[in-house]
Write a protein that holds these residues in place. Structure first.
Motif, short mmCIF file in Angstrom:
data_model
loop_
_atom_site.label_atom_id
_atom_site.label_comp_id
_atom_site.label_asym_id
_atom_site.label_seq_id
_atom_site.Cartn_x
_atom_site.Cartn_y
_atom_site.Cartn_z
N ILE A 288 -26.67 10.35 -9.53
CA ILE A 288 -25.51 10.65 -10.38
C ILE A 288 -25.54 9.66 -11.54
O ILE A 288 -25.68 8.45 -11.33
N PHE A 289 -25.39 10.17 -12.74
CA PHE A 289 -25.38 9.33 -13.94
C PHE A 289 -23.98 9.38 -14.54
O PHE A 289 -23.70 10.22 -15.40
N PRO A 290 -23.07 8.52 -14.08
CA PRO A 290 -21.70 8.56 -14.58
C PRO A 290 -21.65 8.34 -16.09
O PRO A 290 -22.35 7.47 -16.63
N GLN A 291 -20.80 9.10 -16.76
CA GLN A 291 -20.64 8.98 -18.20
C GLN A 291 -19.46 8.11 -18.59
O GLN A 291 -19.30 7.74 -19.76
N THR A 292 -18.61 7.78 -17.62
CA THR A 292 -17.47 6.90 -17.84
C THR A 292 -17.27 6.05 -16.59
O THR A 292 -17.79 6.35 -15.51
N LYS A 293 -16.47 5.00 -16.73
CA LYS A 293 -16.15 4.17 -15.57
C LYS A 293 -15.39 4.99 -14.53
O LYS A 293 -15.60 4.83 -13.32
N VAL B 35 -15.12 7.57 -9.14
CA VAL B 35 -14.98 8.78 -8.32
C VAL B 35 -16.25 9.01 -7.49
O VAL B 35 -16.18 9.28 -6.28
N ALA B 36 -17.41 8.90 -8.12
CA ALA B 36 -18.67 9.15 -7.43
C ALA B 36 -18.89 8.16 -6.30
O ALA B 36 -19.28 8.53 -5.18
N ARG B 37 -18.63 6.89 -6.57
CA ARG B 37 -18.83 5.85 -5.56
C ARG B 37 -17.89 6.07 -4.37
O ARG B 37 -18.30 5.99 -3.20
N ALA B 38 -16.64 6.37 -4.68
CA ALA B 38 -15.66 6.61 -3.61
C ALA B 38 -15.99 7.86 -2.82
O ALA B 38 -15.81 7.91 -1.59
N TYR B 39 -16.51 8.88 -3.50
CA TYR B 39 -16.80 10.14 -2.81
C TYR B 39 -17.98 9.99 -1.86
O TYR B 39 -17.94 10.51 -0.73
N ARG C 32 -27.69 13.28 8.40
CA ARG C 32 -28.54 12.18 7.98
C ARG C 32 -27.86 11.40 6.87
O ARG C 32 -26.95 11.92 6.23
N PRO C 33 -28.29 10.17 6.61
CA PRO C 33 -27.64 9.35 5.58
C PRO C 33 -27.77 9.97 4.19
O PRO C 33 -28.78 10.57 3.84
N ILE C 34 -26.72 9.82 3.39
CA ILE C 34 -26.75 10.23 1.99
C ILE C 34 -27.58 9.21 1.20
O ILE C 34 -27.35 8.01 1.31
N VAL C 35 -28.56 9.69 0.43
CA VAL C 35 -29.43 8.79 -0.33
C VAL C 35 -29.12 8.81 -1.81
O VAL C 35 -29.78 8.13 -2.60
N THR C 36 -28.11 9.56 -2.22
CA THR C 36 -27.73 9.66 -3.63
C THR C 36 -27.36 8.30 -4.20
O THR C 36 -26.58 7.56 -3.59
N LYS C 37 -27.91 7.98 -5.36
CA LYS C 37 -27.62 6.71 -6.03
C LYS C 37 -26.89 6.94 -7.34
O LYS C 37 -27.06 7.98 -7.98
N LEU C 38 -26.10 5.98 -7.74
CA LEU C 38 -25.51 5.98 -9.08
C LEU C 38 -26.45 5.22 -10.00
O LEU C 38 -26.90 4.11 -9.68
N GLU C 39 -26.81 5.84 -11.13
CA GLU C 39 -27.76 5.25 -12.05
C GLU C 39 -27.22 5.28 -13.48
O GLU C 39 -26.29 6.02 -13.79
N ASN C 40 -27.85 4.47 -14.33
CA ASN C 40 -27.54 4.47 -15.76
C ASN C 40 -28.75 5.00 -16.52
O ASN C 40 -29.86 5.01 -16.01
N GLY C 41 -28.54 5.41 -17.73
CA GLY C 41 -29.65 5.87 -18.56
C GLY C 41 -29.28 7.08 -19.37
O GLY C 41 -28.40 7.86 -18.98
#
Length: 212
Positions: A134-139, A144-148, A160-169
Motif C-alpha cells: 500500500i502506498f499511502p498518499q496522505t498521513k 487507516v491502512a496501518r490500523a486496518y 496465514r499472516p498478512i504480508v502487505t507492507k506500507l511503502e513510499n514512492g
C-alpha cells in the motif's frame, strides 16, 4: 515468470476453487471522512486484475495501471519485469470519498482484489514486482491502512499472516497497451483464468459497491 502460462495451467487455474481472498473481510474500524477528490495507490500482483476490480467500484472515477516504488527512469515494463528496479505493479485509483471511503477501498483490496498472504507473488506471477503493498498518499491513509492491517491480523481474517507492507514512492503510469487491458481483451487466457474470477467475486460478495 511473466504472464506466459501454458494452456494446461490456465485450464486448471480457471477450474480451481475460490482464492483465499474471495471473502468479505470486516470493514475498517478507523475510516475518517475525507474532503474532495482523492487518490489511492495499491499494489497486489498483476495490475490488470486490480484495475478491472476497482474500475467497477461505485465512487471510483478512474483507475490507471502503473509502477510504484522505483525511479522514473526504470518505470517501464521491460525493466520492471527484470525484478531489479524496486517497482511494484500497482494501480492509481481516483475516487470520491463521499461515495466510497479509503477504508472501503482497502476492504475490496483485501477481500477480492488479491491475496495479502502471498509474499512477493500472486498466483502464477512470481517476483517482488508482484508484492502486496500500500502506498499511502496522505498521513490519514497511512493511519487507516496501518490500523486496518492490525485489525485484520487480530481478527484472524486469514489463515496465514498478512504480508502487505506500507511503502513510499512515486507512481508512474504503465504503457498504453496495459491500460484497460481486461476491457479490451476479455477473452485473453490470463484474464479469463485469474481476473474474471476477481470481478465476479466483487459482484457476488459486495454487490452494494458495484456500479450500476
Amino acid at each position: 515468470m511473466r504472464r506466459l502460462l501454458s494452456l494446461a495451467f490456465i485450464a486448471i487455474a480457471a477450474c480451481s476453487s475460490a482464492s483465499a481472498t474471495e471473502r468479505v473481510v470486516p470493514a475498517a474500524r478507523l475510516d475518517p471522512p475525507a474532503a474532495g477528490q482523492q487518490t489511492a495507490v495499491l499494489a497486489g500482483g498483476c495490475f490488470w486484475g486490480l484495475e478491472a476490480v476497482f474500475e467497477r467500484v461505485k465512487g471510483v472515477s478512474n483507475v490507471v495501471s502503473g509502477y510504484a516504488g522505483g525511479s522514473r527512469e526504470d518505470a517501464n515494463y521491460e525493466r520492471v519485469s527484470s525484478e531489479v528496479t524496486k517497482h511494484a505493479e500497482a494501480v492509481r485509483i481516483t475516487y470520491d470519498p463521499k461515495v466510497v471511503s479509503y477504508g472501503t477501498l482497502l476492504r475490496v483490496y483485501f477481500s477480492v482484489a488479491h491475496d495479502p498472504t502471498q509474499l512477493n507473488r500472486q498466483g502464477p506471477d512470481v517476483g517482488t514486482s508482484y508484492r502486496s503493498a500500500i502506498f499511502p498518499q496522505t498521513k490519514a491513509q497511512a493511519d487507516v491502512a496501518r490500523a486496518y492491517i492490525s485489525q485484520l491480523t487480530s481478527a484472524h481474517a486469514f489463515a496465514r499472516p498478512i504480508v502487505t507492507k506500507l511503502e513510499n514512492g512515486p507512481f508512474f503510469a504503465a504503457e498504453a497497451y496495459h491500460q484497460d487491458f481486461m476491457r479490451r481483451n476479455p477473452n485473453y487466457p490470463y484474464i479469463v483464468a485469474h481476473d474474471v474470477p476477481k470481478v465476479r467475486a466483487l459482484a457476488q460478495l459486495m454487490p452494494q459497491l458495484v456500479k450500476g
